[in-house]
Design an enzyme around this catalytic site. Sequence first.
Site, PDB file in Angstrom:
ATOM      1  N   ARG A   1       0.838  -1.212   0.000  1.00 20.73           N
ATOM      2  CA  ARG A   1       0.000   0.000   0.000  1.00 20.73           C
ATOM      3  C   ARG A   1       0.872   1.262   0.000  1.00 20.73           C
ATOM      4  O   ARG A   1       0.590   2.221  -0.703  1.00 20.73           O
ATOM      5  CB  ARG A   1      -0.907   0.036   1.237  1.00 20.73           C
ATOM      6  CG  ARG A   1      -1.780  -1.192   1.416  1.00 20.73           C
ATOM      7  CD  ARG A   1      -3.186  -1.003   0.842  1.00 20.73           C
ATOM      8  NE  ARG A   1      -4.054  -2.077   1.256  1.00 20.73           N
ATOM      9  CZ  ARG A   1      -4.179  -3.248   0.608  1.00 20.73           C
ATOM     10  NH1 ARG A   1      -3.528  -3.474  -0.505  1.00 20.73           N
ATOM     11  NH2 ARG A   1      -5.000  -4.186   1.078  1.00 20.73           N
TER      12      ARG A   1
ATOM     13  N   GLU B   1     -14.076 -14.327   9.393  1.00 20.44           N
ATOM     14  CA  GLU B   1     -14.057 -13.751   8.035  1.00 20.44           C
ATOM     15  C   GLU B   1     -13.781 -14.831   6.978  1.00 20.44           C
ATOM     16  O   GLU B   1     -12.629 -15.161   6.710  1.00 20.44           O
ATOM     17  CB  GLU B   1     -12.986 -12.651   7.946  1.00 20.44           C
ATOM     18  CG  GLU B   1     -12.911 -12.016   6.562  1.00 20.44           C
ATOM     19  CD  GLU B   1     -11.867 -10.900   6.440  1.00 20.44           C
ATOM     20  OE1 GLU B   1     -11.116 -10.649   7.395  1.00 20.44           O
ATOM     21  OE2 GLU B   1     -11.824 -10.286   5.374  1.00 20.44           O
TER      22      GLU B   1
ATOM     23  N   LYS C   1     -17.740 -11.475   9.194  1.00 25.03           N
ATOM     24  CA  LYS C   1     -17.222 -10.491   8.229  1.00 25.03           C
ATOM     25  C   LYS C   1     -17.251 -11.111   6.833  1.00 25.03           C
ATOM     26  O   LYS C   1     -16.316 -11.778   6.411  1.00 25.03           O
ATOM     27  CB  LYS C   1     -15.794 -10.084   8.624  1.00 25.03           C
ATOM     28  CG  LYS C   1     -15.130  -9.111   7.674  1.00 25.03           C
ATOM     29  CD  LYS C   1     -13.933  -8.423   8.315  1.00 25.03           C
ATOM     30  CE  LYS C   1     -13.187  -7.578   7.303  1.00 25.03           C
ATOM     31  NZ  LYS C   1     -12.252  -6.648   7.921  1.00 25.03           N
TER      32      LYS C   1
ATOM     33  N   GLY D   1     -13.073  -5.458   0.120  1.00 25.58           N
ATOM     34  CA  GLY D   1     -12.610  -6.448  -0.853  1.00 25.58           C
ATOM     35  C   GLY D   1     -12.101  -5.950  -2.192  1.00 25.58           C
ATOM     36  O   GLY D   1     -12.004  -6.738  -3.123  1.00 25.58           O
ATOM     37  N   GLY D   2     -11.819  -4.654  -2.316  1.00 24.34           N
ATOM     38  CA  GLY D   2     -11.338  -4.142  -3.599  1.00 24.34           C
ATOM     39  C   GLY D   2     -12.376  -3.280  -4.307  1.00 24.34           C
ATOM     40  O   GLY D   2     -12.112  -2.746  -5.384  1.00 24.34           O
TER      41      GLY D   2
ATOM     42  N   ARG E   1      -9.375  -0.931   2.828  1.00 21.60           N
ATOM     43  CA  ARG E   1      -9.122  -0.004   1.713  1.00 21.60           C
ATOM     44  C   ARG E   1     -10.219   1.039   1.540  1.00 21.60           C
ATOM     45  O   ARG E   1      -9.935   2.208   1.280  1.00 21.60           O
ATOM     46  CB  ARG E   1      -8.959  -0.797   0.407  1.00 21.60           C
ATOM     47  CG  ARG E   1      -7.620  -1.469   0.310  1.00 21.60           C
ATOM     48  CD  ARG E   1      -7.622  -2.582  -0.706  1.00 21.60           C
ATOM     49  NE  ARG E   1      -8.351  -3.761  -0.244  1.00 21.60           N
ATOM     50  CZ  ARG E   1      -8.501  -4.885  -0.956  1.00 21.60           C
ATOM     51  NH1 ARG E   1      -7.997  -4.950  -2.155  1.00 21.60           N
ATOM     52  NH2 ARG E   1      -9.156  -5.913  -0.463  1.00 21.60           N
TER      53      ARG E   1
END
Length: 335
Positions: A31, A174, A216, A259-260, A289
């Site tokens: 990142r 998750e 999650k 998740g993008g 994100r």
Amino acid sequence: MSELNSIVLKIVSSGKGILAADESNGTMTKRLDSVNVSSTPENRLKFRNTLFTSESMKSCIGGVILFDETIKQSVGSNSIPSLILETGAIPGIKVDTGAKTLSSSKEEKITEGLDGLRERLKEYYKLGARFAKWRGVYNISESYPSKVAISTNSHALARYASLVQEAGMVPIVEPEVLMDGSHNSKTCLDKTSEVIKKCFEELIIQKVDLKGVILKPNMILPGTTSEEKINSEKIAELTLKCLIENVPNEVAGIAFLSGGQSEIEATENLNMINIKNNSSFKMTYSYGRALQQSALKYWSKNLDDIEGTQKVFNHRANMTTLAAKGEWKKELEKN
Ligand code: 13P
């Protein structure tokens, strides 16, 4: 109400959600590399501390997931967990040690970290953590996720959850089905439903208290290279169908990963899920994100512009919290 259930409710009630700031050093380095900032422990702390001291922590964030490095860091005489507690949020900790190749299905993954977990949990509890996270990960293709991937990851998630509750903490469970691939939303619905169903079967076998768990999940979306395009109403409809059919009613909190998805997509879809949700589940966010992207980009231009970075983060957190109440509107993004 049990202690664990009250922790869950504190984290997910009144539109509050979770800031997933638990990127491993490897992921955080990716990142930071993407915005040309060098990935040192000092820089990782500086960015994260900028978020943790933002105004919106008090009004929006019910829990923060930390990585092992961060939970042991301090700013002046204040440890990071106590700094988070002061904002009213609860500190949590990622405890899996990552996804490795599954020996019996080499294109799939099994998440590791059970060995020595009981001892690590005691240490994290002493450091102030009151919830934990473990991510199982699945990819979709014609033959995946395989039965063996679903069964081994569900088993590991349940063993983790049981140990976390024994240690007096809430497990975030998750089971992430990745967006990568050309599959359509129907396939995502079928595969995610299978994964979640099996996960709860294992949690029940291993006597995990479901009132003290946060699920999650991913939202139900077409794959990133699919030709299918669906709107947020359809995404919400499919996501609610998947969860209502496969999650036992006792589960008190559901907090989605992003998740993008872009920040706006993750906000718009969560908002629609809450508008359409007439189940008893609280549906909120546990975004990495989709809460941090714009703030990280802004910060990378001047690492000392704390105030400006916090403004960007506050906006995102406020929008996402409105979405967790079904009160978000696109026009608000312009402010
Ligand atoms: P994203 O919201 O970026 O998917 O991250 C959430 C998370 O914690 C993944 O484990």
